[in-house]
Design a protein around this motif. Sequence first.
Motif, PDB file in Angstrom:
ATOM      1  N   MET A  38       0.826  -1.197   0.000  1.00 30.68           N
ATOM      2  CA  MET A  38       0.000   0.000   0.000  1.00 30.68           C
ATOM      3  C   MET A  38       0.870   1.262   0.000  1.00 30.68           C
ATOM      4  O   MET A  38       0.611   2.200  -0.761  1.00 30.68           O
ATOM      5  N   VAL A  39       1.901   1.293   0.815  1.00 29.73           N
ATOM      6  CA  VAL A  39       2.774   2.473   0.885  1.00 29.73           C
ATOM      7  C   VAL A  39       3.515   2.681  -0.436  1.00 29.73           C
ATOM      8  O   VAL A  39       3.636   3.813  -0.922  1.00 29.73           O
ATOM      9  N   VAL A  40       3.973   1.604  -1.050  1.00 24.61           N
ATOM     10  CA  VAL A  40       4.663   1.720  -2.340  1.00 24.61           C
ATOM     11  C   VAL A  40       3.703   2.222  -3.412  1.00 24.61           C
ATOM     12  O   VAL A  40       4.070   3.079  -4.233  1.00 24.61           O
ATOM     13  N   ALA A  41       2.474   1.737  -3.433  1.00 15.30           N
ATOM     14  CA  ALA A  41       1.499   2.191  -4.426  1.00 15.30           C
ATOM     15  C   ALA A  41       1.198   3.680  -4.243  1.00 15.30           C
ATOM     16  O   ALA A  41       1.162   4.439  -5.225  1.00 15.30           O
ATOM     17  N   ILE A  42       1.004   4.112  -3.016  1.00 15.36           N
ATOM     18  CA  ILE A  42       0.702   5.525  -2.759  1.00 15.36           C
ATOM     19  C   ILE A  42       1.893   6.394  -3.127  1.00 15.36           C
ATOM     20  O   ILE A  42       1.738   7.465  -3.723  1.00 15.36           O
ATOM     21  N   ALA A  43       3.100   5.953  -2.799  1.00 18.90           N
ATOM     22  CA  ALA A  43       4.299   6.722  -3.147  1.00 18.90           C
ATOM     23  C   ALA A  43       4.484   6.812  -4.656  1.00 18.90           C
ATOM     24  O   ALA A  43       4.835   7.872  -5.185  1.00 18.90           O
ATOM     25  N   ALA A  44       4.228   5.716  -5.363  1.00 21.03           N
ATOM     26  CA  ALA A  44       4.364   5.726  -6.823  1.00 21.03           C
ATOM     27  C   ALA A  44       3.371   6.681  -7.463  1.00 21.03           C
ATOM     28  O   ALA A  44       3.724   7.437  -8.377  1.00 21.03           O
ATOM     29  N   ILE A  45       2.141   6.677  -6.988  1.00 25.56           N
ATOM     30  CA  ILE A  45       1.135   7.589  -7.532  1.00 25.56           C
ATOM     31  C   ILE A  45       1.514   9.030  -7.238  1.00 25.56           C
ATOM     32  O   ILE A  45       1.372   9.915  -8.087  1.00 25.56           O
ATOM     33  N   PHE A  46       2.020   9.292  -6.045  1.00 27.68           N
ATOM     34  CA  PHE A  46       2.453  10.644  -5.688  1.00 27.68           C
ATOM     35  C   PHE A  46       3.578  11.110  -6.605  1.00 27.68           C
ATOM     36  O   PHE A  46       3.552  12.232  -7.118  1.00 27.68           O
ATOM     37  N   SER A  49       2.300  11.757 -10.178  1.00 26.10           N
ATOM     38  CA  SER A  49       1.469  12.957 -10.298  1.00 26.10           C
ATOM     39  C   SER A  49       2.288  14.245 -10.191  1.00 26.10           C
ATOM     40  O   SER A  49       1.850  15.285 -10.679  1.00 26.10           O
ATOM     41  N   TYR A  50       3.462  14.194  -9.592  1.00 28.93           N
ATOM     42  CA  TYR A  50       4.290  15.395  -9.472  1.00 28.93           C
ATOM     43  C   TYR A  50       5.387  15.493 -10.522  1.00 28.93           C
ATOM     44  O   TYR A  50       6.125  16.484 -10.542  1.00 28.93           O
ATOM     45  N   ILE A  51       5.506  14.525 -11.401  1.00 27.17           N
ATOM     46  CA  ILE A  51       6.490  14.612 -12.482  1.00 27.17           C
ATOM     47  C   ILE A  51       6.208  15.803 -13.400  1.00 27.17           C
ATOM     48  O   ILE A  51       7.140  16.543 -13.736  1.00 27.17           O
ATOM     49  N   PRO A  52       4.956  16.057 -13.830  1.00 21.06           N
ATOM     50  CA  PRO A  52       4.720  17.241 -14.671  1.00 21.06           C
ATOM     51  C   PRO A  52       5.111  18.552 -13.979  1.00 21.06           C
ATOM     52  O   PRO A  52       5.631  19.466 -14.630  1.00 21.06           O
ATOM     53  N   THR A  53       4.910  18.642 -12.676  1.00 25.01           N
ATOM     54  CA  THR A  53       5.305  19.851 -11.947  1.00 25.01           C
ATOM     55  C   THR A  53       6.820  20.042 -12.006  1.00 25.01           C
ATOM     56  O   THR A  53       7.309  21.148 -12.244  1.00 25.01           O
ATOM     57  N   CYS A  54       7.553  18.969 -11.806  1.00 23.49           N
ATOM     58  CA  CYS A  54       9.014  19.039 -11.857  1.00 23.49           C
ATOM     59  C   CYS A  54       9.506  19.425 -13.248  1.00 23.49           C
ATOM     60  O   CYS A  54      10.436  20.236 -13.387  1.00 23.49           O
ATOM     61  N   ILE A  55       8.879  18.859 -14.277  1.00 26.96           N
ATOM     62  CA  ILE A  55       9.273  19.180 -15.653  1.00 26.96           C
ATOM     63  C   ILE A  55       9.002  20.647 -15.951  1.00 26.96           C
ATOM     64  O   ILE A  55       9.832  21.338 -16.549  1.00 26.96           O
ATOM     65  N   MET A  56       7.843  21.138 -15.509  1.00 22.29           N
ATOM     66  CA  MET A  56       7.512  22.536 -15.757  1.00 22.29           C
ATOM     67  C   MET A  56       8.479  23.478 -15.030  1.00 22.29           C
ATOM     68  O   MET A  56       8.935  24.473 -15.589  1.00 22.29           O
ATOM     69  N   LEU A  57       8.813  23.153 -13.789  1.00 16.94           N
ATOM     70  CA  LEU A  57       9.756  23.988 -13.052  1.00 16.94           C
ATOM     71  C   LEU A  57      11.141  23.949 -13.682  1.00 16.94           C
ATOM     72  O   LEU A  57      11.841  24.964 -13.726  1.00 16.94           O
ATOM     73  N   SER A  84      -2.682  21.001 -12.722  1.00 17.60           N
ATOM     74  CA  SER A  84      -3.808  21.215 -11.804  1.00 17.60           C
ATOM     75  C   SER A  84      -4.762  20.020 -11.790  1.00 17.60           C
ATOM     76  O   SER A  84      -5.512  19.845 -10.840  1.00 17.60           O
ATOM     77  N   LEU A  85      -4.736  19.178 -12.809  1.00 17.06           N
ATOM     78  CA  LEU A  85      -5.551  17.963 -12.815  1.00 17.06           C
ATOM     79  C   LEU A  85      -4.847  16.791 -12.125  1.00 17.06           C
ATOM     80  O   LEU A  85      -5.507  15.931 -11.545  1.00 17.06           O
ATOM     81  N   GLY A  86      -3.534  16.760 -12.163  1.00 13.63           N
ATOM     82  CA  GLY A  86      -2.788  15.621 -11.629  1.00 13.63           C
ATOM     83  C   GLY A  86      -2.884  15.474 -10.126  1.00 13.63           C
ATOM     84  O   GLY A  86      -2.999  14.368  -9.601  1.00 13.63           O
ATOM     85  N   GLN A  87      -2.864  16.568  -9.409  1.00 12.43           N
ATOM     86  CA  GLN A  87      -2.873  16.495  -7.955  1.00 12.43           C
ATOM     87  C   GLN A  87      -4.215  16.048  -7.385  1.00 12.43           C
ATOM     88  O   GLN A  87      -4.237  15.202  -6.485  1.00 12.43           O
ATOM     89  N   PRO A  88      -5.364  16.539  -7.863  1.00 14.64           N
ATOM     90  CA  PRO A  88      -6.634  15.988  -7.352  1.00 14.64           C
ATOM     91  C   PRO A  88      -6.845  14.524  -7.721  1.00 14.64           C
ATOM     92  O   PRO A  88      -7.410  13.759  -6.942  1.00 14.64           O
ATOM     93  N   ILE A  89      -6.363  14.131  -8.881  1.00 11.79           N
ATOM     94  CA  ILE A  89      -6.471  12.728  -9.273  1.00 11.79           C
ATOM     95  C   ILE A  89      -5.654  11.867  -8.319  1.00 11.79           C
ATOM     96  O   ILE A  89      -6.098  10.800  -7.888  1.00 11.79           O
ATOM     97  N   SER A  90      -4.474  12.341  -7.942  1.00  6.73           N
ATOM     98  CA  SER A  90      -3.636  11.616  -6.990  1.00  6.73           C
ATOM     99  C   SER A  90      -4.357  11.439  -5.656  1.00  6.73           C
ATOM    100  O   SER A  90      -4.365  10.345  -5.084  1.00  6.73           O
ATOM    101  N   GLY A  91      -4.976  12.489  -5.166  1.00  6.79           N
ATOM    102  CA  GLY A  91      -5.715  12.396  -3.905  1.00  6.79           C
ATOM    103  C   GLY A  91      -6.900  11.458  -3.993  1.00  6.79           C
ATOM    104  O   GLY A  91      -7.183  10.702  -3.058  1.00  6.79           O
ATOM    105  N   VAL A  93      -7.260   8.867  -6.055  1.00 13.22           N
ATOM    106  CA  VAL A  93      -6.789   7.499  -6.201  1.00 13.22           C
ATOM    107  C   VAL A  93      -6.285   6.971  -4.856  1.00 13.22           C
ATOM    108  O   VAL A  93      -6.460   5.792  -4.541  1.00 13.22           O
ATOM    109  N   ASN A  94      -5.693   7.850  -4.036  1.00 11.01           N
ATOM    110  CA  ASN A  94      -5.226   7.421  -2.718  1.00 11.01           C
ATOM    111  C   ASN A  94      -6.373   6.891  -1.868  1.00 11.01           C
ATOM    112  O   ASN A  94      -6.217   5.898  -1.159  1.00 11.01           O
ATOM    113  N   ILE A  95      -7.519   7.534  -1.918  1.00  6.28           N
ATOM    114  CA  ILE A  95      -8.676   7.066  -1.143  1.00  6.28           C
ATOM    115  C   ILE A  95      -9.098   5.685  -1.619  1.00  6.28           C
ATOM    116  O   ILE A  95      -9.416   4.809  -0.810  1.00  6.28           O
ATOM    117  N   ILE A  96      -9.083   5.466  -2.918  1.00  2.00           N
ATOM    118  CA  ILE A  96      -9.457   4.158  -3.461  1.00  2.00           C
ATOM    119  C   ILE A  96      -8.454   3.089  -3.015  1.00  2.00           C
ATOM    120  O   ILE A  96      -8.839   1.981  -2.638  1.00  2.00           O
TER     121      ILE A  96
END
Length: 121
Positions: A38-46, A49-57, A84-91, A93-96
Motif C-alpha cells: 500500500m505504501v509503495v502504491a501511494i508513493a508511486a502515484i504521488f 502525479s508530481y512529475i509534470p510539476t518538476c518538468i515545468m519547473l 492542476s488535474l494531476g494532484q486531485p487525481i492523486s488524492g 486514487v489514494n482514497i481508493i
Amino acid sequence: MSVTSVKSQRIQPGENPAASSSAAAARIIQKEERLVRMVVAIAAIFIVSYIPTCIMLLCYVVLNEFNPFGVYRRLLIVSGNIISLGQPISGSVNIIIYYKMASKFRSVFRRLVHLDRQEQE
C-alpha cells in the motif's frame, strides 16, 4: 509491531503454543507485506502525479522564454492545466487504494457512509 504481535500471540485453550506462535508470525508478516504494498502504491502515484510539476519547473529555470509573457506562454498554460488535474487525481486514487487495501479504513468508511446495514441495527 510489538502491539500486533502481543495481540496475535494470545493462545486459546486447547491450542498448541508452538503452532499458534508460528500462525501469529505468519499473520504479522502478511499484514506487513500488505502495508508495504500500500505504501509503495501511494508513493508511486504521488511521484507520477508530481512529475509534470518538476518538468515545468525545470523548463521555467532552463528556458528564458518559458514565462507568462514569453514565447512559450501557451505551453505554460497547457502544462499548468495538466498539473492542476494531476494532484486531485492523486488524492482521489489514494482514497481508493486505502479502501481496497486497509480493512480498518474500509470498515470505518463504510460505517461513516452508512453502507454497512448490519452495524446500524
